[in-house]
Design a protein around this motif. Structure first.
Motif, PDB file in Angstrom:
ATOM      1  N   TYR A  97       0.841  -1.200   0.000  1.00  0.00           N
ATOM      2  CA  TYR A  97       0.000   0.000   0.000  1.00  0.00           C
ATOM      3  C   TYR A  97       0.880   1.255   0.000  1.00  0.00           C
ATOM      4  O   TYR A  97       0.666   2.198  -0.777  1.00  0.00           O
ATOM      5  CB  TYR A  97      -0.917  -0.011   1.225  1.00  0.00           C
ATOM      6  N   ALA A  98       1.891   1.270   0.871  1.00  0.00           N
ATOM      7  CA  ALA A  98       2.789   2.431   0.956  1.00  0.00           C
ATOM      8  C   ALA A  98       3.528   2.650  -0.358  1.00  0.00           C
ATOM      9  O   ALA A  98       3.796   3.795  -0.751  1.00  0.00           O
ATOM     10  CB  ALA A  98       3.769   2.237   2.106  1.00  0.00           C
ATOM     11  N   ARG A  99       3.839   1.565  -1.049  1.00  0.00           N
ATOM     12  CA  ARG A  99       4.563   1.671  -2.314  1.00  0.00           C
ATOM     13  C   ARG A  99       3.660   2.200  -3.426  1.00  0.00           C
ATOM     14  O   ARG A  99       4.073   3.045  -4.223  1.00  0.00           O
ATOM     15  CB  ARG A  99       5.111   0.300  -2.708  1.00  0.00           C
ATOM     16  N   HIS A 100       2.417   1.704  -3.502  1.00  0.00           N
ATOM     17  CA  HIS A 100       1.533   2.038  -4.617  1.00  0.00           C
ATOM     18  C   HIS A 100       0.757   3.340  -4.424  1.00  0.00           C
ATOM     19  O   HIS A 100       0.446   4.031  -5.392  1.00  0.00           O
ATOM     20  CB  HIS A 100       0.528   0.905  -4.857  1.00  0.00           C
ATOM     21  N   PHE A 101       0.415   3.681  -3.170  1.00  0.00           N
ATOM     22  CA  PHE A 101      -0.485   4.814  -2.942  1.00  0.00           C
ATOM     23  C   PHE A 101       0.051   5.729  -1.832  1.00  0.00           C
ATOM     24  O   PHE A 101      -0.611   5.956  -0.815  1.00  0.00           O
ATOM     25  CB  PHE A 101      -1.890   4.317  -2.581  1.00  0.00           C
ATOM     26  N   ILE A 141      -0.280   7.151   3.710  1.00  0.00           N
ATOM     27  CA  ILE A 141      -0.964   6.600   2.543  1.00  0.00           C
ATOM     28  C   ILE A 141      -2.283   7.338   2.349  1.00  0.00           C
ATOM     29  O   ILE A 141      -2.770   8.031   3.244  1.00  0.00           O
ATOM     30  CB  ILE A 141      -1.231   5.090   2.704  1.00  0.00           C
ATOM     31  N   THR A 142      -2.861   7.178   1.163  1.00  0.00           N
ATOM     32  CA  THR A 142      -4.134   7.826   0.873  1.00  0.00           C
ATOM     33  C   THR A 142      -5.229   6.789   0.658  1.00  0.00           C
ATOM     34  O   THR A 142      -4.970   5.699   0.121  1.00  0.00           O
ATOM     35  CB  THR A 142      -4.020   8.734  -0.365  1.00  0.00           C
ATOM     36  N   ALA A 143      -6.446   7.116   1.088  1.00  0.00           N
ATOM     37  CA  ALA A 143      -7.602   6.236   0.900  1.00  0.00           C
ATOM     38  C   ALA A 143      -8.758   7.064   0.361  1.00  0.00           C
ATOM     39  O   ALA A 143      -8.995   8.193   0.812  1.00  0.00           O
ATOM     40  CB  ALA A 143      -8.005   5.572   2.214  1.00  0.00           C
ATOM     41  N   SER A 144      -9.476   6.518  -0.610  1.00  0.00           N
ATOM     42  CA  SER A 144     -10.585   7.225  -1.262  1.00  0.00           C
ATOM     43  C   SER A 144     -11.922   6.808  -0.664  1.00  0.00           C
ATOM     44  O   SER A 144     -12.156   5.621  -0.416  1.00  0.00           O
ATOM     45  CB  SER A 144     -10.600   6.936  -2.764  1.00  0.00           C
ATOM     46  N   PHE A 145     -12.792   7.793  -0.465  1.00  0.00           N
ATOM     47  CA  PHE A 145     -14.175   7.545  -0.056  1.00  0.00           C
ATOM     48  C   PHE A 145     -15.071   8.331  -1.008  1.00  0.00           C
ATOM     49  O   PHE A 145     -15.025   9.556  -1.053  1.00  0.00           O
ATOM     50  CB  PHE A 145     -14.408   7.969   1.399  1.00  0.00           C
ATOM     51  N   ASP A 146     -15.845   7.594  -1.781  1.00  0.00           N
ATOM     52  CA  ASP A 146     -16.661   8.147  -2.859  1.00  0.00           C
ATOM     53  C   ASP A 146     -18.096   8.287  -2.371  1.00  0.00           C
ATOM     54  O   ASP A 146     -18.831   7.296  -2.262  1.00  0.00           O
ATOM     55  CB  ASP A 146     -16.580   7.188  -4.061  1.00  0.00           C
ATOM     56  N   LEU A 147     -18.507   9.513  -2.039  1.00  0.00           N
ATOM     57  CA  LEU A 147     -19.874   9.765  -1.579  1.00  0.00           C
ATOM     58  C   LEU A 147     -20.748  10.084  -2.792  1.00  0.00           C
ATOM     59  O   LEU A 147     -20.543  11.095  -3.460  1.00  0.00           O
ATOM     60  CB  LEU A 147     -19.902  10.934  -0.593  1.00  0.00           C
TER      61      LEU A 147
END
Length: 277
Positions: free
Chosen positions: A222-226, A233-239
């Motif tokens: 995760y740390a490598r890709h995003f 790290i980054t995480a997306s939340f699509d409302l």
């Protein structure tokens, strides 16, 4: 052991597990619920209407009560506790993604509305946790040769908008608000999902917890890709916000084909070129 009807469609969500997950949620993890409630309130201020009989469908009544103190609060059960034609506004508050029958939920909400009443729903859409999905899939395929249902499948905005049409709403609109949240690592993200009450409640989920080695590999990938910078790290939340109206004769209707009183070419100030047969 609960017996199921062999002719009934497969259930997506284990409602008992979902209830357990929500009981384990913590105030500090419910920031997206608060954000969704605030955004719905803001959007309603743009509607030229005063609502006097609102209802809110939610799995987190303590959050939505704060934003809608005069509303009837309804649990997001398969059968909604809504009276037919009793409300001029029904809000579905960030729980529709867990519905076993989302169209059925929308139909129930529409039936609860008076003519020209407003429905506004918010749910997680298809880009939610896209990074975590990708990393879990990559690591699991490498270590086990297959995939298991670890994260709830979520619909894309076009498909979710089509649900409003299937449910019979007039003037349906769907739009998305993509939010990025940063975490120290994937372990912190997974921990936060527990605090949100959004951990895995799929009916077909594996009950085996993630091993330490598996989670260590997930953290590394995760740390490598995003990466988000500064070691985070980054995480997306699509409302995804869904809006529709209970049908009423007073609402604008599309014109019949061929009924236009003026040519588009005249309006644009161009010459009309007839296409060959």
């Amino acid at each position: 052991m609960t017996q199921t009807d062999p002719n009934s469609p497969p259930r997506l969500t284990d409602r008992a597990q979902l209830a357990r997950n929500r009981r384990r949620a913590a105030p500090e993890g419910l920031f997206l619920q608060r954000l969704a409630a605030d955004e719905v309130k803001d959007r309603l201020t743009e509607v030229n209407r005063t609502f006097t009989k609102p209802a809110v469908v939610t799995g987190f009544p303590e959050i939505w009560c704060e934003s809608f103190p005069d509303a009837k609060i309804v649990a997001d059960d398969d059968t909604l506790d809504l009276e037919v034609g009793a409300h001029d506004l029904v809000v579905h508050g960030l729980s529709l993604h867990w519905a076993n029958d989302p169209v059925g939920q929308l139909i129930q909400a529409k039936r609860a509305l008076v003519p020209d009443g407003l429905f506004m729903g918010v749910m997680f859409g298809g880009q939610t946790l896209s990074e975590l999905r990708a990393v879990l899939a990559e690591v699991e395929i490498e270590t086990t040769g297959g995939l298991s249902p670890r994260i709830l499948p979520m619909g894309e905005i076009r498909d979710l908008g089509a649900l409003l049409q299937r449910a019979g709403f007039a003037l349906p609109v769907a739009d998305s608000d993509l939010r990025k949240v940063t975490y120290p690592d994937a372990t912190a993200l997974i921990r936060d999902l527990r605090l949100m009450g959004e951990r895995n409640a799929l009916e077909q989920r594996l009950n085996r917890p993630l091993s330490r080695q598996f989670l260590k590999t997930v953290n590394t990938r995760y740390a490598r890709h995003f990466p988000a910078g500064d070691g985070r790290i980054t995480a997306s939340f699509d409302l995804v916000f869904l809006t529709g109206w209970a049908p009423d004769d007073s609402q604008p209707k599309p014109l019949r084909p061929g009924s236009a009183a003026a040519r588009l070419a005249d309006a644009l100030g161009t010459d009309e070129t007839k296409l060959p047969d």
